[in-house]
Enzyme design. Structure first.
Site, PDB file in Angstrom:
ATOM      1  N   LYS A 113      16.748   3.486   1.967  1.00  0.00           N
ATOM      2  CA  LYS A 113      17.590   3.305   3.167  1.00  0.00           C
ATOM      3  C   LYS A 113      18.735   2.380   2.752  1.00  0.00           C
ATOM      4  CE  LYS A 113      13.868   2.908   6.561  1.00  0.00           C
ATOM      5  NZ  LYS A 113      13.346   2.050   7.642  1.00  0.00           N
TER       6      LYS A 113
ATOM      7  N   PHE B 246      12.945   4.575  11.164  1.00  0.00           N
ATOM      8  CA  PHE B 246      11.602   4.203  10.721  1.00  0.00           C
ATOM      9  C   PHE B 246      10.836   5.472  10.380  1.00  0.00           C
ATOM     10  CE2 PHE B 246       7.242   2.882  10.800  1.00  0.00           C
ATOM     11  CZ  PHE B 246       7.304   1.687  10.106  1.00  0.00           C
ATOM     12  N   VAL B 247      10.277   5.509   9.175  1.00  0.00           N
ATOM     13  CA  VAL B 247       9.560   6.704   8.720  1.00  0.00           C
ATOM     14  C   VAL B 247       8.102   6.385   8.438  1.00  0.00           C
ATOM     15  CG1 VAL B 247      11.581   7.933   7.828  1.00  0.00           C
ATOM     16  CG2 VAL B 247      10.367   6.306   6.357  1.00  0.00           C
TER      17      VAL B 247
ATOM     18  N   ASP C 287       3.079   3.689   6.507  1.00  0.00           N
ATOM     19  CA  ASP C 287       2.323   3.537   7.756  1.00  0.00           C
ATOM     20  C   ASP C 287       3.195   3.237   8.953  1.00  0.00           C
ATOM     21  OD1 ASP C 287       2.925   0.852   6.699  1.00  0.00           O
ATOM     22  OD2 ASP C 287       1.737   0.157   8.400  1.00  0.00           O
TER      23      ASP C 287
ATOM     24  N   GLU D 264       7.842   2.374  -6.022  1.00  0.00           N
ATOM     25  CA  GLU D 264       7.989   1.939  -4.621  1.00  0.00           C
ATOM     26  C   GLU D 264       7.987   3.139  -3.680  1.00  0.00           C
ATOM     27  OE1 GLU D 264       7.962  -0.242  -2.478  1.00  0.00           O
ATOM     28  OE2 GLU D 264       8.522  -2.192  -3.294  1.00  0.00           O
TER      29      GLU D 264
ATOM     30  N   LYS E 138       0.812  -1.201   0.000  1.00  0.00           N
ATOM     31  CA  LYS E 138       0.000   0.000   0.000  1.00  0.00           C
ATOM     32  C   LYS E 138       0.855   1.265   0.000  1.00  0.00           C
ATOM     33  CE  LYS E 138      -3.228  -2.230   3.192  1.00  0.00           C
ATOM     34  NZ  LYS E 138      -3.728  -2.158   4.594  1.00  0.00           N
ATOM     35  N   GLY E 139       2.079   1.155   0.510  1.00  0.00           N
ATOM     36  CA  GLY E 139       2.853   2.341   0.844  1.00  0.00           C
ATOM     37  C   GLY E 139       3.073   3.342  -0.270  1.00  0.00           C
TER      38      GLY E 139
ATOM     39  N   ASP F 230      14.250  -0.910   1.839  1.00  0.00           N
ATOM     40  CA  ASP F 230      14.881  -1.087   3.147  1.00  0.00           C
ATOM     41  C   ASP F 230      15.858  -2.260   3.016  1.00  0.00           C
ATOM     42  OD1 ASP F 230      15.433  -1.207   5.848  1.00  0.00           O
ATOM     43  OD2 ASP F 230      13.422  -1.753   6.476  1.00  0.00           O
TER      44      ASP F 230
HETATM   45  P1  IMP Z   1      12.152  -4.251   2.367  1.00  0.00           P
HETATM   46  O1  IMP Z   1      11.614  -5.534   1.806  1.00  0.00           O
HETATM   47  O2  IMP Z   1      12.849  -4.484   3.680  1.00  0.00           O
HETATM   48  O3  IMP Z   1      13.028  -3.492   1.400  1.00  0.00           O
HETATM   49  O4  IMP Z   1      10.949  -3.355   2.777  1.00  0.00           O
HETATM   50  C1  IMP Z   1      10.097  -2.854   1.850  1.00  0.00           C
HETATM   51  C2  IMP Z   1       8.762  -2.474   2.445  1.00  0.00           C
HETATM   52  O5  IMP Z   1       8.801  -2.369   3.867  1.00  0.00           O
HETATM   53  C3  IMP Z   1       8.389  -1.105   1.953  1.00  0.00           C
HETATM   54  O6  IMP Z   1       7.707  -1.172   0.712  1.00  0.00           O
HETATM   55  C4  IMP Z   1       7.547  -0.570   3.087  1.00  0.00           C
HETATM   56  O7  IMP Z   1       6.205  -0.948   2.908  1.00  0.00           O
HETATM   57  C5  IMP Z   1       8.081  -1.239   4.319  1.00  0.00           C
HETATM   58  N1  IMP Z   1       9.010  -0.334   5.054  1.00  0.00           N
HETATM   59  C6  IMP Z   1      10.362  -0.394   5.092  1.00  0.00           C
HETATM   60  N2  IMP Z   1      10.871   0.584   5.857  1.00  0.00           N
HETATM   61  C7  IMP Z   1       9.819   1.291   6.305  1.00  0.00           C
HETATM   62  C8  IMP Z   1       9.693   2.466   7.136  1.00  0.00           C
HETATM   63  O8  IMP Z   1      10.661   3.076   7.623  1.00  0.00           O
HETATM   64  N3  IMP Z   1       8.417   2.896   7.358  1.00  0.00           N
HETATM   65  C9  IMP Z   1       7.321   2.281   6.845  1.00  0.00           C
HETATM   66  N4  IMP Z   1       7.384   1.198   6.067  1.00  0.00           N
HETATM   67  C10 IMP Z   1       8.620   0.706   5.803  1.00  0.00           C
HETATM   68 MG    MG Z   2       5.560  -1.151   0.823  1.00  0.00          MG
END
Ligand code: IMP
Ligand code: MG
Length: 178
Positions: A132, A153-154, A160, A100, A44-45, A104
């Site tokens: 990040k 964390f943002v 969200d 995206e 959703k982000g 992270d």
């Molecule tokens: P990844 O798989 O660890 O790269 O994370 C990707 C997903 O995690 C993103 O599309 C976000 O939905 C969520 N996410 C990662 N970091 C944050 C954050 O700081 N705040 C909110 N959602 C996050």
């Molecule tokens: Mg996401």
């Protein structure tokens, strides 16, 4: 907007988000001129970023959505990625740009790229609003990056905290329970 249980402070303002979104769209306008562009928003982000980004584009494009789930807790990753809503558009031989919110660990993006490649698109690239870079668990990069941010964390502007605060019109940094 405030919540007695959650403490956060502004990290990226609405004005900065607008300017950066225009900049990213201008680059994509140039790079995708004459191509068969399909934006794929990872819900959703990324929904608010997509809405602003696509309205800054002047080239024709289609939009579709997928949804992935990777977070079990509130601020920590489970490392397990699942597709919870699938594509509807045929992307065979088309130029896909994944939209995206944030990269992270990189696990979600890696999974999504591999999944989309099964449909044999002409190309797959990535635009992410936030990056990040310090927290990567695998080597992966977006083609277009809005803001590099530290390991914090943002929330807000689509992102969200425990499913809330997506409606903030700026990006905030979570600074702990009060
Ligand atoms: P990844 O798989 O660890 O790269 O994370 C990707 C997903 O995690 C993103 O599309 C976000 O939905 C969520 N996410 C990662 N970091 C944050 C954050 O700081 N705040 C909110 N959602 C996050
Ligand atoms: Mg996401």
């Amino acid at each position: 907007m405030s919540d007695p249980a959650v403490n956060f402070r502004e990290l990226i303002s609405q004005e900065q988000l607008q300017a950066k979104t225009r900049e990213l769209a201008a680059a994509v306008d140039r790079d995708y001129h004459g191509k068969d562009l399909v934006l794929i928003c990872n819900l959703k982000g990324a929904f608010i970023f997509l809405a602003d980004f696509c309205r800054e584009l002047t080239i024709e494009h289609e939009i579709d959505f997928i949804a992935t789930s990777s977070y079990r807790g509130m601020t920590s990753s489970s490392g397990i990625v699942r597709i919870v809503k699938d594509l509807k558009t045929n992307i065979h031989n088309r130029d896909v740009l994944i939209v995206e919110d944030i990269i992270d660990s990189g696990l979600t993006l890696d999974y999504v790229i591999k999944y989309l490649n099964l449909h044999h698109p002409a190309s797959v690239k990535v635009v992410t609003l936030l990056d990040k870079k310090e927290t990567r668990m695998i080597q992966i990069d977006a083609d277009y990056v809005g803001f590099d941010i530290p390991d914090k964390f943002v929330l807000g502007y689509g992102l969200d905290f425990a499913e809330k605060y997506r409606n903030l019109n700026y990006i905030a940094e979570y600074v702990g329970e009060v």
